[in-house]
Write an enzyme that holds these catalytic residues in place. Structure first.
Site, short mmCIF file in Angstrom:
data_model
loop_
_atom_site.label_atom_id
_atom_site.label_comp_id
_atom_site.label_asym_id
_atom_site.label_seq_id
_atom_site.Cartn_x
_atom_site.Cartn_y
_atom_site.Cartn_z
CE1 TYR A 1 -37.38 20.58 37.41
CE2 TYR A 1 -37.91 19.57 35.29
CZ TYR A 1 -37.04 20.26 36.10
OH TYR A 1 -35.81 20.66 35.61
CE LYS B 1 -36.81 23.99 36.22
NZ LYS B 1 -35.81 25.03 36.56
CB ILE C 1 -27.85 18.08 31.90
CG1 ILE C 1 -28.56 18.96 30.86
CG2 ILE C 1 -26.40 18.50 32.08
CD1 ILE C 1 -27.96 18.94 29.47
CB THR D 1 -26.95 17.30 37.02
OG1 THR D 1 -28.36 17.06 36.83
CG2 THR D 1 -26.44 18.24 35.93
CG ASP E 1 -34.89 28.83 51.01
OD1 ASP E 1 -35.38 28.85 49.85
OD2 ASP E 1 -35.44 28.23 51.95
CB VAL E 2 -33.92 30.77 45.33
CG1 VAL E 2 -32.43 30.74 45.04
CG2 VAL E 2 -34.56 29.40 45.11
CG ASP F 1 -26.70 25.46 46.35
OD1 ASP F 1 -26.64 25.18 45.15
OD2 ASP F 1 -27.31 24.76 47.19
CG ASN G 1 -28.64 26.68 37.74
OD1 ASN G 1 -28.89 26.09 36.69
ND2 ASN G 1 -28.06 26.08 38.77
#
Length: 247
Positions: A156, A160, A189, A191, A63-64, A37, A90
């Site tokens: 977004y 996705k 969810i 979060t 950093d993905v 992360d 994720n």
């Protein structure tokens, strides 16, 4: 529980929410876990919870969206554990802005994390998984927003949706190596990113199930896809959304 005994897993975005819950659950099921992360402080909390239950885990700031960061994560994983069996892409970010209010900068930022990050993870993760004789599993976190539209969250949705079809393409390419590639599609969810709490969310009245999902609900889906129980499952979509997209 040892459904992932002797397996090594990388889980991105593991400082909070779904990724954190997946990391804890995987470790409880016998996996050696590499958690990544950009939030090092929160990652430390994840590691502490895993080790409290005698699990094995290491954390890496990551950093993905950066190719060099992915190369670093893969290299450390191989040096530390000698292999990779499971990759969970994720990490993600969210904007609820619609078409007119989404700037080019914002659109590109969301694609860089959610879409490009998943691509880089699969590209470099698959190279290491290929070195194992028995193959492995790649799990990409898409969303209900990767299946259906809404009046907002344009960037977004784009990211996705891309993850959903990129998963299917990779599944076809990697099947000959016995590498399964599947996507998970969470709904609302509880979060920090979703903002769902105390029974309040813009989509509340559109969800048939009487309560929001919890990170553990998604983590159990990921556990199935990570385990050998799903050995003949690839290119599929696991929807965990309380019935939202069934309408």
């Amino acid at each position: 529980m040892t459904r992932l005994e002797n397996k090594v897993a990388i889980i991105t975005g593991a400082a909070n929410g779904i990724g954190k819950e997946e990391a804890i659950l995987f470790a409880k099921n016998g996996a050696k876990v590499v958690v990544t992360d950009i939030d090092e402080e929160k990652l430390t909390e994840t590691i502490e919870l895993i080790k409290k239950d005698s699990g094995q885990a290491i954390s890496i700031k990551h950093d993905v969206s950066l190719e060099d960061d992915w190369k670093k994560v893969i290299s450390i994983t191989e040096n530390e554990f000698g292999k990779l069996d499971i990759l969970v892409n994720n990490a993600a970010i969210l904007s609820r802005n619609g078409l007119a209010d989404t700037s080019l900068e914002e659109f590109e930022k969301i694609q860089s994390v959610n879409n490009l990050g998943t691509f880089l993870g699969m590209k470099f993760g698959a190279d290491l998984i290929k070195k194992t004789a028995h193959g492995g599993s790649i799990i990409n976190t898409s969303s209900g927003s990767g299946l259906v539209g809404s009046p907002g969250s344009t960037a977004y949705h784009a990211s996705k949706g891309a993850v959903r079809l990129m998963t299917k393409s990779a599944a076809m390419e990697l099947a000959k190596y016995f590498i399964r590639v599947n996507s998970i599609h969470p709904g609302v969810i509880e979060t920090a990113m979703s903002g769902a709490k105390n029974g309040d969310h813009p989509l509340k009245d559109k969800i048939p199930w009487p309560e929001f999902g919890k990170p553990i609900d998604v983590a159990y889906g990921a556990l199935y896809l990570a385990s050998d129980e799903s050995r003949y499952v690839t290119g599929s979509e696991l929807v965990i959304d309380g019935g939202y997209t069934a309408q």
